[in-house]
Design an enzyme around this catalytic site. Sequence first.
Site, PDB file in Angstrom:
ATOM      1  N   HIS A 192       0.830  -1.205   0.000  1.00  0.00           N
ATOM      2  CA  HIS A 192       0.000   0.000   0.000  1.00  0.00           C
ATOM      3  C   HIS A 192       0.866   1.257   0.000  1.00  0.00           C
ATOM      4  CE1 HIS A 192      -2.599   3.214   1.542  1.00  0.00           C
ATOM      5  NE2 HIS A 192      -3.648   2.475   1.187  1.00  0.00           N
ATOM      6  N   GLY A 193       1.782   1.359   0.942  1.00  0.00           N
ATOM      7  CA  GLY A 193       2.720   2.480   0.982  1.00  0.00           C
ATOM      8  C   GLY A 193       2.307   3.639   1.857  1.00  0.00           C
ATOM      9  N   ASP A 194       1.026   3.757   2.180  1.00  0.00           N
ATOM     10  CA  ASP A 194       0.568   4.801   3.116  1.00  0.00           C
ATOM     11  C   ASP A 194      -0.567   4.228   3.959  1.00  0.00           C
ATOM     12  OD1 ASP A 194       0.366   7.206   4.448  1.00  0.00           O
ATOM     13  OD2 ASP A 194      -0.822   8.189   2.885  1.00  0.00           O
ATOM     14  N   LEU A 195      -0.316   3.052   4.510  1.00  0.00           N
ATOM     15  CA  LEU A 195      -1.329   2.385   5.315  1.00  0.00           C
ATOM     16  C   LEU A 195      -1.400   3.051   6.681  1.00  0.00           C
ATOM     17  CD1 LEU A 195      -3.338   0.003   5.352  1.00  0.00           C
ATOM     18  CD2 LEU A 195      -1.519  -1.381   6.368  1.00  0.00           C
TER      19      LEU A 195
END
Length: 299
Positions: A192-195
């Site tokens: 996701h990278g920005d969970l």
Amino acid sequence: MIEVPEPFVREISEREKEPGRAWLEALPGLADDAMAKWDLKLSGPTMHGAVGVAIPVRRADETPAILKISVPHPGNIAEPKALAAWAGRGAVRLLERDDHAFAMLLEKACRYSLRDLPDVVDRVVVAGRLNRRLAVPAPEGVPPLTAVAHGWAMEIASRHRRLKRPVADRLVGRAMDTCRDLAADQPDLLVHGDLNFSNVLKSGREPWVVIDPKGWAGDPAYDAVNLLRDGWHAMAKQSDLLGTLSYRLAAFADAAELDRDRVVRWVQACAVKDALWSLEFGESSERAAINEAVAGIVS
């Protein structure tokens, strides 16, 4: 024609300068074009985040949806690729896309986010289970997390030298080792990278779905960083920072079925990076000290 919220106009104008102002001028037209192409009609006031607007709409069959249009930026390119790869599995569904216009038509989820769940550990467990479901093979064109690890290593080393070694050398050394090791050993999985708790929403289709992915290819353990980092300073006000953070790290790793050591190492390296950033850019000494404390606790 949509009405663009004034706070969003100010934020984009200040951050993106002239290119951002030009995009803001074009934004109503971009929205009109998308609504005509996908046969949509407005159903509510325009909302916004940091990089785009979210416009409540209805499709021709009266199904509610969200028209999202983002600022053209390399960091926003992979979002539709990630959502398409997940195809609604643990994520909001992507219904239509126009990559040239940075526009997407998305399934509408509830406004209730994981941040509204009362128990923090319950939030962490939900996010960990989603992290596991989202770890599918990364689609072509998604940027690698190796670039993040390499970038952290360069940032930590240069800032530590420039500031005359303000953070304990042993903590910086561990963070550098972590960045090198993790950069060299990355699975090819979608991350996701920005969970974070605000990017997980209630859904009528599934209990919880993620929104706003950055989209990276690499190690799912990376998602522990943004999930936990905004709670470090609240944890520091508790009597047992070590126990609280360790418990949440373990809860995330177990729920996501990840190696705890990899989760810990990503968080430790991020804490060192954040401590140095705080010192260079004049954040409070308390904030920098908490970041350094976290770096030491999980090392």
